[in-house]
Design a protein around this motif. Structure first.
Motif, PDB file in Angstrom:
ATOM      1  N   LEU A  18     -33.742 -12.862  62.891  1.00  0.00           N
ATOM      2  CA  LEU A  18     -32.511 -12.081  62.839  1.00  0.00           C
ATOM      3  C   LEU A  18     -32.618 -10.849  63.730  1.00  0.00           C
ATOM      4  O   LEU A  18     -33.700 -10.310  63.933  1.00  0.00           O
ATOM      5  N   CYS A  19     -31.460 -10.416  64.243  1.00  0.00           N
ATOM      6  CA  CYS A  19     -31.352  -9.155  64.975  1.00  0.00           C
ATOM      7  C   CYS A  19     -30.406  -8.258  64.183  1.00  0.00           C
ATOM      8  O   CYS A  19     -29.388  -8.716  63.676  1.00  0.00           O
ATOM      9  N   VAL A  20     -30.761  -6.996  64.086  1.00  0.00           N
ATOM     10  CA  VAL A  20     -29.902  -6.032  63.408  1.00  0.00           C
ATOM     11  C   VAL A  20     -29.481  -5.000  64.444  1.00  0.00           C
ATOM     12  O   VAL A  20     -30.313  -4.450  65.166  1.00  0.00           O
ATOM     13  N   PHE A  21     -28.174  -4.766  64.530  1.00  0.00           N
ATOM     14  CA  PHE A  21     -27.621  -3.834  65.496  1.00  0.00           C
ATOM     15  C   PHE A  21     -26.893  -2.714  64.778  1.00  0.00           C
ATOM     16  O   PHE A  21     -26.147  -2.970  63.832  1.00  0.00           O
ATOM     17  N   LYS A  22     -27.082  -1.497  65.222  1.00  0.00           N
ATOM     18  CA  LYS A  22     -26.295  -0.376  64.713  1.00  0.00           C
ATOM     19  C   LYS A  22     -25.004  -0.355  65.505  1.00  0.00           C
ATOM     20  O   LYS A  22     -25.020  -0.350  66.729  1.00  0.00           O
ATOM     21  N   ASP A  53     -22.603   4.638  59.414  1.00  0.00           N
ATOM     22  CA  ASP A  53     -23.881   3.931  59.337  1.00  0.00           C
ATOM     23  C   ASP A  53     -23.646   2.427  59.185  1.00  0.00           C
ATOM     24  O   ASP A  53     -24.156   1.795  58.262  1.00  0.00           O
ATOM     25  N   ASP A  54     -22.879   1.847  60.105  1.00  0.00           N
ATOM     26  CA  ASP A  54     -22.544   0.423  60.060  1.00  0.00           C
ATOM     27  C   ASP A  54     -23.517  -0.371  60.918  1.00  0.00           C
ATOM     28  O   ASP A  54     -23.916   0.065  61.995  1.00  0.00           O
ATOM     29  N   HIS A  55     -23.871  -1.541  60.415  1.00  0.00           N
ATOM     30  CA  HIS A  55     -24.790  -2.419  61.126  1.00  0.00           C
ATOM     31  C   HIS A  55     -24.211  -3.828  61.168  1.00  0.00           C
ATOM     32  O   HIS A  55     -23.382  -4.201  60.333  1.00  0.00           O
ATOM     33  N   ALA A  56     -24.666  -4.606  62.141  1.00  0.00           N
ATOM     34  CA  ALA A  56     -24.310  -6.021  62.239  1.00  0.00           C
ATOM     35  C   ALA A  56     -25.603  -6.819  62.233  1.00  0.00           C
ATOM     36  O   ALA A  56     -26.632  -6.360  62.737  1.00  0.00           O
TER      37      ALA A  56
END
Length: 73
Positions: free
Chosen positions: A10-14, A20-23
């Motif tokens: 998985l990749c987590v993006f700000k 403080d939202d992430h995808a």
């Protein structure tokens, strides 16, 4: 989720929302998207080099594009 990130699943993006939202996205999907963008950039570079830089007219029709492309450029 931490182990999935470490295992490169998985990749987590700000997100740039000001909060403080992430995808979260699978690495495979992320790499597919990068590949797609690279292909689009190649098409754009071809268009810029062989059409925009060499054709002063403000428009081009399909026939002209096919003719340019058929010249092997």
């Amino acid at each position: 989720m931490q182990s999935s990130r470490r295992e490169k699943v998985l990749c987590v993006f700000k997100l740039n929302t000001g909060q403080d939202d992430h995808a979260i996205m699978s690495l495979d999907d992320h790499l597919t998207e990068i590949h797609f963008v690279v292909k689009i950039m190649e098409v754009f570079e071809w268009f810029k080099t062989h059409v925009i830089d060499k054709k002063p007219d403000p428009s081009i029709d399909h026939r002209e594009l096919v003719q340019i492309k058929s010249m092997g450029l």
